[in-house]
Design an enzyme around this catalytic site. Structure first.
Site, PDB file in Angstrom:
ATOM      1  CD  GLU B  50       2.752  -5.832   2.743  1.00 31.62           C
ATOM      2  OE1 GLU B  50       2.249  -5.651   3.883  1.00 31.62           O
ATOM      3  OE2 GLU B  50       4.016  -5.201   2.584  1.00 31.62           O
ATOM      4  CG  PHE B 112      17.005  -5.705   5.578  1.00 31.24           C
ATOM      5  CD1 PHE B 112      16.630  -5.540   6.737  1.00 31.24           C
ATOM      6  CD2 PHE B 112      16.496  -4.791   4.214  1.00 31.24           C
ATOM      7  CE1 PHE B 112      15.848  -4.552   7.108  1.00 31.24           C
ATOM      8  CE2 PHE B 112      15.568  -3.783   4.697  1.00 31.24           C
ATOM      9  CZ  PHE B 112      15.079  -3.953   6.045  1.00 31.24           C
ATOM     10  CD  GLN B 113      12.000  -5.232   4.050  1.00 33.08           C
ATOM     11  OE1 GLN B 113      12.372  -5.110   2.724  1.00 33.08           O
ATOM     12  NE2 GLN B 113      11.412  -4.688   4.803  1.00 33.08           N
ATOM     13  CE  LYS B 162      16.390  -4.186  -5.827  1.00 31.26           C
ATOM     14  NZ  LYS B 162      16.555  -3.210  -4.831  1.00 31.26           N
ATOM     15  CG  MET B 479     -19.695 -17.406  15.732  1.00 32.41           C
ATOM     16  SD  MET B 479     -21.516 -17.824  15.517  1.00 32.41           S
ATOM     17  CE  MET B 479     -21.950 -17.416  13.982  1.00 32.41           C
TER      18      MET B 479
END
Lengths: 163, 575
Positions: B50, B112-113, B162, B479
């Protein structure tokens, strides 16, 4: 310097956390914050007390204005205004102290709204300094509990924070 | 038209004219993915992580000017997107990120999630919405695009439980044509009185300088900036985010300013008497020590965001408005009045600047057997005629790309300036290539950065993206190593990347072309070959000198006049 900022904000869930989150994320001081809906239920009115120099307070108002949910705001400290805060204070009131507490409360125009054989609950309204003065007038061992609402403020005269 | 919530999401994207959605499916967005499956107008690009989706949408937006769109699932989908959202937020990139959420009755139950996406993203978005009723969905989408693209742009998250996208619940759909929000109405036009005051100040200046930033690029105000700078004969310096708004190859360009800016740009800032800040935000990497910043200058600041003005540096003439509108109004005032800075003063000022420029602060020697990273970027600039879209990751290679690639056009230089996100380069290049399928797109990267989103090589294969990856491989987090050398007495704590993969084989295992170059003499031919392979992704692993540092350099907290120059320049009498 102490500033009282009045904010009209969309009455959406999460609006309060946007303001609170802004203050913590940017390290601004927040002394008190009070929120409730207005006569228009889609709008909340917040009164926020903060401290900072002119630059800091300018940034604070700009950052608040940048929040998408903020409709309008004003720094009340810039003009004539009234501030009030309510306090509920539970004090020990036994024997000789019962009369003493009662008269002290009357001097500060408080109201005793609950009485038991050894305690009072006093309701008191005023600016924050007055409430501080009352607390300071009572010895610590006599104070059981203090609840304060935080400041609400409004401008004097015809000026108003409305849409 | 009756649509389900899932269909409303997709239809509103069509109504916004969205071409690409960068995303990754998961439980909470399956209804939306089903609606995507059943249409062909909005193209979905499947990434491999993602973070890649957000950077790809970001690169798409930076290079095209259109908003980038992301679709991810709840929980880990949303948290993986956070780095990319914060990256876009810091650089004011317009994006709409649609995140799935668990069904409304489960919110707050540690389902969940489930994560509090609104809470997690709040500090790194311009605004976010939790959709509570399917009836609000179309308007929320409209608001999200409106907020993301107007005023100072930024990412907006739309979190959709959802059940809101339930395909069995259909409601009448109409996409709002316009949107009015009482709490949000950014100004565009600057205050004319302030603009006139600014013009007077500039034309009376003896040592003026324009300092232009990302706002000029984002607001497509390159033409206006160029017109102003040329009409008045002013020197101009550009921030890391602003490169390309004014042509790099123009004499009036002093190059980048700030920590790794040029000697002439930083010295001109330090000695200027009027500073014209255009769409720039006085970032600490630009200003150095605030107390020593432009000590003699009166400051004019043009910015769309009032909170950027006088945030870090007190400003004398603030002008709130879009860069494009304010600069055009300025030009009108200038053309009407005919006022110009005194030519003699300006000539003297340019003489001083040319003396600083004569120091050639970016000079390096391509000697010995090792390829210098600066040389690699210069060769790429030559081979591509300075006409490629160039993305980068974060570190030394980013600075070399910014210093040595000649960006003559805006929206060509794509990098994470504010957040400094390693892993940005490859996925953002994907977004750029989708926006410009026939253009050269190159990603200048380092061996540490590229590994942070290396999985996106698979996405490049799936969509045949012929990106050219120029890996300046010095074996170190360059760096970090440079700071450790300069400020930690060479204690290279965990900045050496041991156990690197064979990048040629790695690229080939993803189905791409891999090349390795170690000999300076072969670099130009190899680079030519890379860009001649128009249809292939070519991953070129260039072994570069590991000891090279980025110069000039102003240490954090020092003034513009306190630059370190490269060791070969030090003897020339600089500070």
């Amino acid at each position: 310097m102490r500033h009282i900022i009045s904010i009209l904000i969309e009455n959406e869930s999460g609006a309060l956390s946007r303001v609170a989150g802004l203050f913590s994320a940017r390290g601004y001081n927040i002394e008190s914050l009070s929120v409730a809906p207005t006569e228009d239920p889609s709008l909340s009115r917040m009164t926020l007390v903060t401290t900072g120099n002119d630059n800091e307070v300018e940034q604070i108002t700009k950052q608040l204005n940048k929040l998408v949910d903020v409709v309008k705001l004003v720094d009340l400290s810039g003009g004539e205004h009234i501030e009030r805060e309510m306090m509920l204070i539970k004090v020990r009131a036994e024997k000789a102290m019962r009369d003493e507490m009662k008269s002290l409360s009357e001097i500060f125009r408080g109201k005793i709204i609950d009485v038991t054989e050894n305690s009072y609950v006093i309701e008191m309204t005023g600016d924050s300094a007055k409430l501080d003065a009352f607390i300071n007038a009572i010895a610590d061992e006599h104070i059981v509990e203090v609840v304060r609402t935080g400041v609400s403020g409004i401008a004097r005269g015809n000026k108003a924070l409305t849409l | 038209m009756e649509l389900s919530g899932a269909e409303i999401v997709v239809q509103s994207l069509k109504d916004e004219g969205v071409e690409f959605v960068f995303g990754y499916p998961g439980g909470a967005v399956l209804h939306i993915y089903d609606a995507i499956f059943r249409q062909e107008d909005v193209r979905h690009v499947l990434v491999r992580h993602e973070q890649g989706a957000t950077h790809a949408a970001d690169g798409y937006s930076r290079s095209s000017g259109k908003p980038g769109v992301v679709l991810v699932t709840s929980g880990p989908g949303a948290t993986n997107a956070v780095t990319g959202i914060a990256t876009a937020h810091m650089d004011s990139i317009p994006m709409v990120i649609i995140t799935g959420q668990v069904i409304s009755p489960l919110i707050g139950t540690d389902a969940f999630q489930e994560v509090d996406t609104i809470g997690i993203t709040r500090p790194c978005v311009k605004h976010n919405f939790l959709v509570k009723r399917v009836e609000d969905l179309a308007e929320t989408m409209r608001k999200a695009f409106h907020i993301a693209t107007s005023g100072r742009p930024g990412p907006v998250v739309v979190d959709i439980p959802k059940d809101i996208t339930d395909p069995s619940v259909k409601i009448p759909y109409e996409y709002p044509k316009s949107i009015k929000m009482r709490s949000y109405s950014p100004v565009d036009k600057g205050h004319l009185g302030q603009i006139k005051k600014a013009v007077r100040m500039i034309t009376e200046a003896k040592r003026p300088i324009v300092y232009s930033g990302g706002g000029t690029v984002l607001n497509d105000a390159s033409a206006e900036l160029t017109d102003l700078v040329r009409t008045l004969g002013l020197p101009v310096t550009q921030t890391l985010m602003g490169l390309g708004a004014f042509p790099a190859t123009d004499k009036q360009n002093l190059g980048m300013l700030g920590m790794h800016g040029t000697y002439e740009a930083n010295m001109a800032m330090h000695e200027s008497d009027v500073l014209i800040a255009v769409g720039a935000r006085f970032d600490d990497r630009v200003t150095g020590k605030i107390a020593q910043f432009c000590p003699q200058a009166k400051i004019i600041h043009i910015d769309i965001d009032p909170s950027s003005i006088s945030k870090n540096v007190r400003v004398d003439v603030p002008i709130v408005g879009s860069v494009k509108s304010v600069l055009s109004d300025m030009l009108k005032v200038i053309h009407e009045s005919g006022a110009r800075p005194d030519p003699e003063n300006l000539e003297n000022w340019w003489e001083r600047i040319e003396a600083w420029r004569g120091l050639h602060c970016l000079h390096y020697e391509q000697d010995g057997e090792l390829i210098k990273p600066q040389y690699a970027v210069e060769v790429m600039n030559r081979v591509t005629h300075g006409d490629a879209f160039v993305t980068s990751d974060v570190g030394q290679h980013q600075m070399f790309a910014a210093q040595f690639y000649q960006f003559d056009k805006p929206r060509r230089w794509i990098n994470s300036g504010g957040l400094g996100t390693m892993g940005f380069g490859l996925p953002s290049a994907m977004g750029v290539q989708f926006a410009h399928p026939d253009s050269m797109v190159a990603c200048v990267t380092g061996e540490a950065s590229i590994l942070m989103c290396i999985q996106e090589l698979a996405t490049c294969k799936q969509y045949d993206l012929p990106i050219k990856i120029l890996l300046l491989n010095n074996g170190y987090m360059g760096m970090v190593r440079q700071w450790q050398e300069m400020f930690y007495e060479g204690r290279y704590s965990h900045s050496y990347v041991d156990a690197l993969p064979d990048f040629v084989e790695l690229a080939e295992s993803f189905g791409h072309v891999g090349m390795r170059v170690t000999d300076p003499g072969q670099l130009e031919d190899a680079m030519q070959e890379m860009f001649d392979r128009k249809n292939d992704l070519v991953f070129m692993d260039v072994a570069v000198d590991p000891e090279v540092n980025v110069y000039p350099m102003i240490e954090a907290g020092k003034g513009h006049h306190e630059m370190h120059l490269s060791p070969t320049r030090k003897s020339r009498g600089a500070a």
